[in-house]
Design a protein around this motif. Structure first.
Motif, PDB file in Angstrom:
ATOM      1  N   VAL A 177       0.307   7.040  -6.223  1.00  0.00           N
ATOM      2  CA  VAL A 177      -1.024   7.957  -6.423  1.00  0.00           C
ATOM      3  C   VAL A 177      -0.818   9.423  -5.932  1.00  0.00           C
ATOM      4  O   VAL A 177      -1.187  10.312  -6.903  1.00  0.00           O
ATOM      5  N   ILE A 178      -0.322   9.519  -4.932  1.00  0.00           N
ATOM      6  CA  ILE A 178      -0.034  10.939  -4.385  1.00  0.00           C
ATOM      7  C   ILE A 178       0.700  11.724  -5.276  1.00  0.00           C
ATOM      8  O   ILE A 178       0.573  12.847  -5.590  1.00  0.00           O
ATOM      9  N   ARG A 179       1.869  11.129  -5.655  1.00  0.00           N
ATOM     10  CA  ARG A 179       2.843  11.928  -6.650  1.00  0.00           C
ATOM     11  C   ARG A 179       2.129  12.165  -7.893  1.00  0.00           C
ATOM     12  O   ARG A 179       2.134  13.497  -8.429  1.00  0.00           O
ATOM     13  N   GLU A 180       0.931  11.529  -8.405  1.00  0.00           N
ATOM     14  CA  GLU A 180       0.521  11.661  -9.631  1.00  0.00           C
ATOM     15  C   GLU A 180      -0.938  12.562  -9.711  1.00  0.00           C
ATOM     16  O   GLU A 180      -1.352  13.046 -10.601  1.00  0.00           O
ATOM     17  N   LEU A 181      -1.278  12.644  -8.367  1.00  0.00           N
ATOM     18  CA  LEU A 181      -2.833  13.414  -8.514  1.00  0.00           C
ATOM     19  C   LEU A 181      -2.492  14.868  -8.848  1.00  0.00           C
ATOM     20  O   LEU A 181      -1.602  15.484  -8.190  1.00  0.00           O
ATOM     21  N   ASP A 213       7.850  10.463  -0.663  1.00  0.00           N
ATOM     22  CA  ASP A 213       9.071   9.662  -0.485  1.00  0.00           C
ATOM     23  C   ASP A 213       9.113   8.891   0.967  1.00  0.00           C
ATOM     24  O   ASP A 213       9.352   7.633   0.960  1.00  0.00           O
ATOM     25  N   ASP A 214       8.681   9.791   1.778  1.00  0.00           N
ATOM     26  CA  ASP A 214       8.681   9.159   3.220  1.00  0.00           C
ATOM     27  C   ASP A 214       7.449   8.227   3.650  1.00  0.00           C
ATOM     28  O   ASP A 214       7.694   7.406   4.471  1.00  0.00           O
ATOM     29  N   ILE A 215       6.369   8.266   2.782  1.00  0.00           N
ATOM     30  CA  ILE A 215       5.445   7.091   2.743  1.00  0.00           C
ATOM     31  C   ILE A 215       5.962   5.856   2.279  1.00  0.00           C
ATOM     32  O   ILE A 215       6.041   4.788   2.990  1.00  0.00           O
ATOM     33  N   ARG A 216       6.679   5.866   1.071  1.00  0.00           N
ATOM     34  CA  ARG A 216       7.014   4.993   0.468  1.00  0.00           C
ATOM     35  C   ARG A 216       8.090   4.044   1.171  1.00  0.00           C
ATOM     36  O   ARG A 216       8.175   2.956   1.106  1.00  0.00           O
ATOM     37  N   ASP A 217       8.994   4.870   1.921  1.00  0.00           N
ATOM     38  CA  ASP A 217      10.128   4.310   2.625  1.00  0.00           C
ATOM     39  C   ASP A 217       9.607   3.901   4.271  1.00  0.00           C
ATOM     40  O   ASP A 217      10.355   3.729   4.905  1.00  0.00           O
ATOM     41  N   ASP A 218       8.393   3.994   4.393  1.00  0.00           N
ATOM     42  CA  ASP A 218       7.754   3.788   5.775  1.00  0.00           C
ATOM     43  C   ASP A 218       8.312   4.526   6.928  1.00  0.00           C
ATOM     44  O   ASP A 218       8.736   4.032   7.656  1.00  0.00           O
ATOM     45  N   SER A 266       0.839  -0.983   0.072  1.00  0.00           N
ATOM     46  CA  SER A 266       0.061   0.005   0.001  1.00  0.00           C
ATOM     47  C   SER A 266       0.723   1.293  -0.153  1.00  0.00           C
ATOM     48  O   SER A 266       0.343   2.305  -0.691  1.00  0.00           O
ATOM     49  N   LEU A 267       1.957   1.240   0.804  1.00  0.00           N
ATOM     50  CA  LEU A 267       2.868   2.550   0.718  1.00  0.00           C
ATOM     51  C   LEU A 267       3.347   2.849  -0.459  1.00  0.00           C
ATOM     52  O   LEU A 267       3.463   3.925  -0.938  1.00  0.00           O
ATOM     53  N   SER A 268       3.796   1.630  -1.425  1.00  0.00           N
ATOM     54  CA  SER A 268       4.109   2.030  -2.439  1.00  0.00           C
ATOM     55  C   SER A 268       3.197   2.678  -3.753  1.00  0.00           C
ATOM     56  O   SER A 268       3.284   3.454  -4.647  1.00  0.00           O
ATOM     57  N   SER A 269       2.088   1.728  -3.617  1.00  0.00           N
ATOM     58  CA  SER A 269       0.921   2.411  -4.286  1.00  0.00           C
ATOM     59  C   SER A 269       0.523   3.799  -3.949  1.00  0.00           C
ATOM     60  O   SER A 269       0.340   4.583  -5.065  1.00  0.00           O
ATOM     61  N   ALA A 270       0.451   4.054  -2.625  1.00  0.00           N
ATOM     62  CA  ALA A 270      -0.070   5.386  -2.278  1.00  0.00           C
ATOM     63  C   ALA A 270       0.933   6.476  -2.745  1.00  0.00           C
ATOM     64  O   ALA A 270       0.553   7.565  -3.177  1.00  0.00           O
TER      65      ALA A 270
END
Ligand SMILES: Nc1ncnc2c1ncn2[C@@H]1O[C@H](COP(=O)(O)OP(=O)(O)O)[C@@H](O)[C@H]1O
Ligand SMILES: [Mg+2]
Length: 362
Positions: free
Chosen positions: A29-33, A59-64, A22-26
């Motif tokens: 999604v957040i970057r592209e919105l 980035d800090d979402i993706r990297d948890d 989910s973190l990678s997906s989000a």
């Protein structure tokens, strides 16, 4: 103008074994919105189910690392229809942020399985993706297969077993199935807890493994052939993307393979010829309607060596990184990632159809 923007809540993380996915997906999604269209409110859910409003970058979402941000504040969605939005708690004070719609980018249990969708329906908050019933049905592989079979689509030979039955010595028809078989937690995702068994010893081990993840499991005969995916978008009018095909070299599409593609590759479009492509797309749309899907979903099928199509599963919140199958299938059909996100939010704001989706466009 500022107030013309859509106030969109994006949910990520989740109390699920697929938290990291989910973190990678989000993050994607957040970057592209498109920020000229959306005012984003980011809401992270930790693995243990804490809800936090998050003010940092993707980035800090993706990297948890997101939950360690000092700005994170306890927050939750209101089920109260007169207060549609997010409440944040700061000590004994609260702050309220109204939302027009919610985009759940959560995979698996407690996010993709109808529980969250129930909360959003209770709140009468428009949201991206399938409704509560459809989400719950698609999450449960045993229930989904029963309904799809009733709609006239072939499903692999399978048996269902609960933890209680297994503990009581019942075998629920698993011995009638031809090897190799897959043993799956009924409500799994990202292949977590799934094993392939070639004989009784592996079957027993697989059952023990699956029961660590769920108290219900499905044992299913292997279909020799290729895996086909179909990206579907829409409620009343449906749009299907290009089909893709997973080429495996031994083994199955397990967790590591899904996110590394070390020995497997994805062909887009699927190399199955026009007639089978049309048939697979028709089948996917029939499945989508039979399971009451709306918004979007990825329908996964098997094309057996003898040309028969079998249903595998529906992912109501499929992976959503720029490399993921759903956005790629839509891109191949002419819809870019940001355009796809716009379409999904439009679908959410349009509302769920009262009547089942009908086929209008391919
Ligand atoms: N009946 C089957 N025949 C062939 N392969 C299967 C079968 N069931 C599962 N698999 C393999 O296992 C993978 C994961 O199973 P799936 O039911 O899609 O679970 P998940 O929800 O975790 O994606 C599939 O992508 C496929 O490679
Ligand atoms: Mg799958």
């Amino acid at each position: 103008m500022m107030n013309d923007k859509i106030a969109l809540g994006v949910l990520f993380g989740g109390a699920s074994t697929e938290y990291a996915v989910s973190l990678s997906s989000a993050a994607a999604v957040i970057r592209e919105l498109d920020r000229s269209k959306y005012d984003l409110t980011l809401i992270g859910i930790t693995r243990d189910g804490r809800w936090l409003r998050y003010f940092g970058g993707e980035d800090d979402i993706r990297d948890d690392r997101w939950a360690a941000h000092p700005g994170c504040v306890t927050a939750f969605l209101s089920p109260d229809r007169s207060r549609k939005g997010l409440f944040e708690l700061a000590g004994t004070e609260y702050r309220f942020t109204p939302l027009d719609a919610v985009f759940p980018v959560l995979h698996g249990r407690n996010g993709e399985d109808g529980t969250l969708q129930g909360l959003l329906e209770l709140a009468d908050l428009p949201f991206v993706g399938c409704g509560s019933l459809s989400s719950a049905v698609c999450m449960d592989k045993a229930v989904a297969k029963t309904l799809v079979e009733a709609a006239g689509v072939r499903v692999p030979a399978a048996a269902t077993l609960t933890a209680a039955q297994w503990a009581a010595g019942e075998r629920g028809g698993i011995d009638r199935l031809a090897y190799p078989v897959y043993v799956k937690p009924a409500r799994s995702g990202s292949s977590i807890g799934i094993t392939k068994a070639h004989g009784p010893a592996e079957l027993e081990a697989g059952i023990a493994e699956a029961l660590r993840h769920d108290d219900k499991l499905v044992v299913e005969t292997h279909v020799e052939g290729v895996e086909i995916g179909c990206a579907v978008l829409g409620g009343t009018e449906l749009f299907a993307g290009e089909l893709d095909e997973i080429e495996l070299s031994g083994g199955f599409f397990d967790h590591d393979e899904k996110y590394s593609l070390r020995t497997s590759s994805i062909h887009l479009p699927a190399r199955i010829g026009k007639a089978k492509t049309d048939e697979a797309r028709e089948t996917a749309l029939r499945v989508y309607r039979a399971l009451g899907c709306s918004g979007y979903a990825r329908v996964d099928l098997f094309l057996a060596a003898d040309g028969t199509l079998y249903f595998n599963e529906v992912n109501t919140i499929p992976g959503f990184t720029p490399a993921s199958r759903y956005p790629n299938m839509m891109r191949a059909a002419g819809l870019t990632f940001p355009d796809l996100l716009d379409r999904l939010v439009e679908e959410a704001l349009r509302g769920r159809p009262a009547v089942p989706a009908r086929l209008t466009a391919l």
